[in-house]
Enzyme design. Structure first.
Site, mmCIF file in Angstrom:
data_model
loop_
_atom_site.group_PDB
_atom_site.id
_atom_site.type_symbol
_atom_site.label_atom_id
_atom_site.label_comp_id
_atom_site.label_asym_id
_atom_site.label_seq_id
_atom_site.Cartn_x
_atom_site.Cartn_y
_atom_site.Cartn_z
ATOM 1 N N ARG A 161 32.811 -6.557 96.285
ATOM 2 C CA ARG A 161 31.416 -6.109 96.377
ATOM 3 C C ARG A 161 31.379 -4.584 96.357
ATOM 4 O O ARG A 161 30.484 -3.975 95.779
ATOM 5 C CB ARG A 161 30.712 -6.666 97.620
ATOM 6 C CG ARG A 161 29.310 -6.097 97.785
ATOM 7 C CD ARG A 161 28.333 -6.916 98.632
ATOM 8 N NE ARG A 161 28.915 -7.629 99.730
ATOM 9 C CZ ARG A 161 29.334 -7.090 100.879
ATOM 10 N NH1 ARG A 161 29.221 -5.792 101.080
ATOM 11 N NH2 ARG A 161 29.861 -7.840 101.813
ATOM 12 N N TYR A 206 7.285 -2.430 81.894
ATOM 13 C CA TYR A 206 7.843 -3.769 81.773
ATOM 14 C C TYR A 206 7.249 -4.640 82.892
ATOM 15 O O TYR A 206 7.183 -4.218 84.052
ATOM 16 C CB TYR A 206 9.369 -3.684 81.902
ATOM 17 C CG TYR A 206 10.036 -5.034 81.889
ATOM 18 C CD1 TYR A 206 10.144 -5.762 80.715
ATOM 19 C CD2 TYR A 206 10.544 -5.593 83.053
ATOM 20 C CE1 TYR A 206 10.742 -7.002 80.703
ATOM 21 C CE2 TYR A 206 11.150 -6.843 83.042
ATOM 22 C CZ TYR A 206 11.250 -7.539 81.861
ATOM 23 O OH TYR A 206 11.837 -8.770 81.854
ATOM 24 N N ASP A 214 13.680 4.287 82.485
ATOM 25 C CA ASP A 214 14.180 3.020 81.957
ATOM 26 C C ASP A 214 14.478 3.239 80.474
ATOM 27 O O ASP A 214 13.568 3.396 79.661
ATOM 28 C CB ASP A 214 13.107 1.933 82.161
ATOM 29 C CG ASP A 214 13.554 0.555 81.682
ATOM 30 O OD1 ASP A 214 14.438 0.487 80.816
ATOM 31 O OD2 ASP A 214 12.980 -0.449 82.167
ATOM 32 N N LYS A 251 19.920 -6.335 77.279
ATOM 33 C CA LYS A 251 19.360 -6.090 75.961
ATOM 34 C C LYS A 251 20.404 -5.404 75.063
ATOM 35 O O LYS A 251 21.391 -6.011 74.748
ATOM 36 C CB LYS A 251 18.071 -5.267 76.106
ATOM 37 C CG LYS A 251 17.141 -5.773 77.240
ATOM 38 C CD LYS A 251 16.542 -7.129 76.989
ATOM 39 C CE LYS A 251 15.868 -7.742 78.217
ATOM 40 N NZ LYS A 251 14.922 -6.913 78.923
HETATM 41 C C1 LIG Z 1 14.289 -6.874 80.277
HETATM 42 C C2 LIG Z 1 13.831 -5.582 80.805
HETATM 43 C C3 LIG Z 1 13.938 -5.273 82.179
HETATM 44 C C4 LIG Z 1 14.450 -6.269 83.196
HETATM 45 O O1 LIG Z 1 15.812 -6.520 83.020
HETATM 46 P P1 LIG Z 1 16.524 -7.917 83.390
HETATM 47 O O2 LIG Z 1 17.910 -7.697 82.920
HETATM 48 O O3 LIG Z 1 15.785 -9.004 82.673
HETATM 49 O O4 LIG Z 1 16.420 -8.063 84.874
HETATM 50 C C5 LIG Z 1 13.506 -4.016 82.597
HETATM 51 N N1 LIG Z 1 13.004 -3.110 81.720
HETATM 52 C C6 LIG Z 1 12.891 -3.378 80.407
HETATM 53 C C7 LIG Z 1 12.314 -2.346 79.493
HETATM 54 C C8 LIG Z 1 13.287 -4.614 79.904
HETATM 55 O O5 LIG Z 1 13.144 -4.869 78.596
#
Ligand SMILES: *Cc1c(COP(=O)(O)O)cnc(C)c1O
Length: 381
Positions: free
Chosen positions: A46, A98, A170, A195
């Site tokens: 962890r 998001y 982000d 992604k």
């Molecule tokens: C998918 C996404 C998230 C969330 O991420 P997860 O891996 O699904 O928890 C946050 N910000 C953006 C822009 C995203 O496309």
């Protein structure tokens, strides 16, 4: 090192004992100690695990940061950033967030007395009037989802310079191949590594990269204390994905540009939203802030403004898969109103400009000609 080299070698060393070229998947929860408290640097997974460590070092390397951290999802990474704050602190976030981020802010953290203000950041100076002496964090996403709005990262960072306010970006949509928020003055970069970083639609993962060692320490303490780490096998998958990030993003961007231009000239299409088109209202900012292309996300509407046209089109795609998510090698198509953004109330959607005839494409790395043929057939249907 340049980016194309960093994605292959950043944080990655041959394994010391056997010389294995790839970082092994260290499936272990604990590590033997020579004498009580005398260990190799690893005690319990962890806190740190060698496979996750390699990924975290790779993340720091590609984002030009001091420390990387890998989480069990993108949302777990955001959760960690918010835990830097104390009750009463205020957060200013962009208004086209998001959905999961918006849900976490309003439904989880508001009850711990954090206050969130959502601002349209088209003109960063609009943020100034929202800043109070309790503002501790500015959260932004650029380009946004699904409307591909851009926020001037450097302008936002300049605005809060010397004010003891963190700026977190982000960077999921652009990736560091295209945009490096820390170089533009941000303190923290966040990713849904699910992604483009993972890139193969086979893992859920999240990432943070801090600009400074001290902030990295604070974030690591929260990660260690609350436990949202990424497992070794998933860490390996993301690390493997990052190795081809530069190649993939190059193709995603080439295909994205070609498809945006094709759509723009199509008689059935209304508006095409893609930062690489001169018709994008923030194309100049895109050219300044994004490098090496403009990514694989393209949104468009139908000239008829009819929802039925959008749904019929989507039903008839064969190479594009109708599915949520984005950033994988395969092309996906999404209807925000009925799919990813269905949980946003209709009036809020209308306010943002997410209409019922809007389609969002995550353009993959297939042959652009085949993708365009697929779109053409679906338009004919
Ligand atoms: C998918 C996404 C998230 C969330 O991420 P997860 O891996 O699904 O928890 C946050 N910000 C953006 C822009 C995203 O496309």
């Amino acid at each position: 090192m340049n980016f194309n080299t960093k994605v292959i070698h950043g944080g990655q060393h041959h394994e010391a004992v056997t010389g294995a070229v790839n970082v092994p998947v260290f499936l272990t929860s604990t590590f033997a100690q020579k004498s009580p408290g005398q260990h190799s640097g690893y005690e319990y997974s962890r806190a740190a695990n060698p496979t996750r460590q390699a990924l975290e070092d790779s993340l720091a390397s590609i984002e030009n940061g001091a420390r990387g951290l890998a989480f069990g999802s993108g949302l777990a990474a955001i959760d960690c950033v918010l835990k830097l704050l104390n009750p009463g602190d205020e957060v200013i976030a962009c208004d086209d967030l998001y959905g999961g981020t918006y849900r976490m802010f309003t439904r989880l953290f508001e009850k711990y007395q954090l206050k969130f203000t959502f601002v349209n950041m088209d003109d960063p100076s609009d943020i100034s009037e929202k800043i109070t002496d309790k503002t501790k964090l500015i959260w932004l996403e650029t380009p946004t989802n699904p409307l591909m709005k851009l926020i001037d990262i450097r302008a936002v960072c300049d605005l809060v310079k010397g004010k003891n306010i963190l700026v977190a970006v982000d960077n999921t949509f652009a990736t560091p191949y295209i945009q490096k928020p820390l170089d533009l003055g941000a303190d923290i970069v966040m990713h849904s590594a699910t992604k483009y970083l993972g890139g193969h639609s086979d893992v859920i993962a999240g990432a943070l990269v801090s600009k400074t060692v001290e902030l990295g320490e604070q974030l690591h303490f929260i990660q260690f204390a609350s436990g949202g780490i990424l497992g070794p096998h998933d860490s390996y998958l993301v690390l493997r994905g990052i190795k081809t990030l530069a190649l993939r993003m190059q193709r995603h961007s080439e295909n994205g540009q070609k498809i945006a231009e094709y759509l723009q000239n199509h008689p059935k299409v209304g508006t095409v939203i893609y930062p690489g088109l001169p018709s994008h209202p923030q194309h100049d900012l895109a050219k300044k802030q994004m490098q090496n292309g403009f990514g694989g996300m393209v949104s468009f509407t139908f000239k008829s403004n009819e929802k039925t046209d959008a749904t019929k089109f989507l039903e008839n795609l064969k190479v594009f898969t109708l599915a949520e998510s984005l950033g994988g090698v395969e092309s996906l198509a999404n209807h925000p109103t009925l799919m990813t953004h269905a949980s946003i109330p209709a009036d809020k959607r209308a306010e943002l400009g997410i209409t019922d005839d809007l389609v969002r494409l995550s353009v993959g790395i297939e042959d652009a000609e085949d993708l365009i043929k697929d779109l053409e057939k679906a338009f004919e249907a």
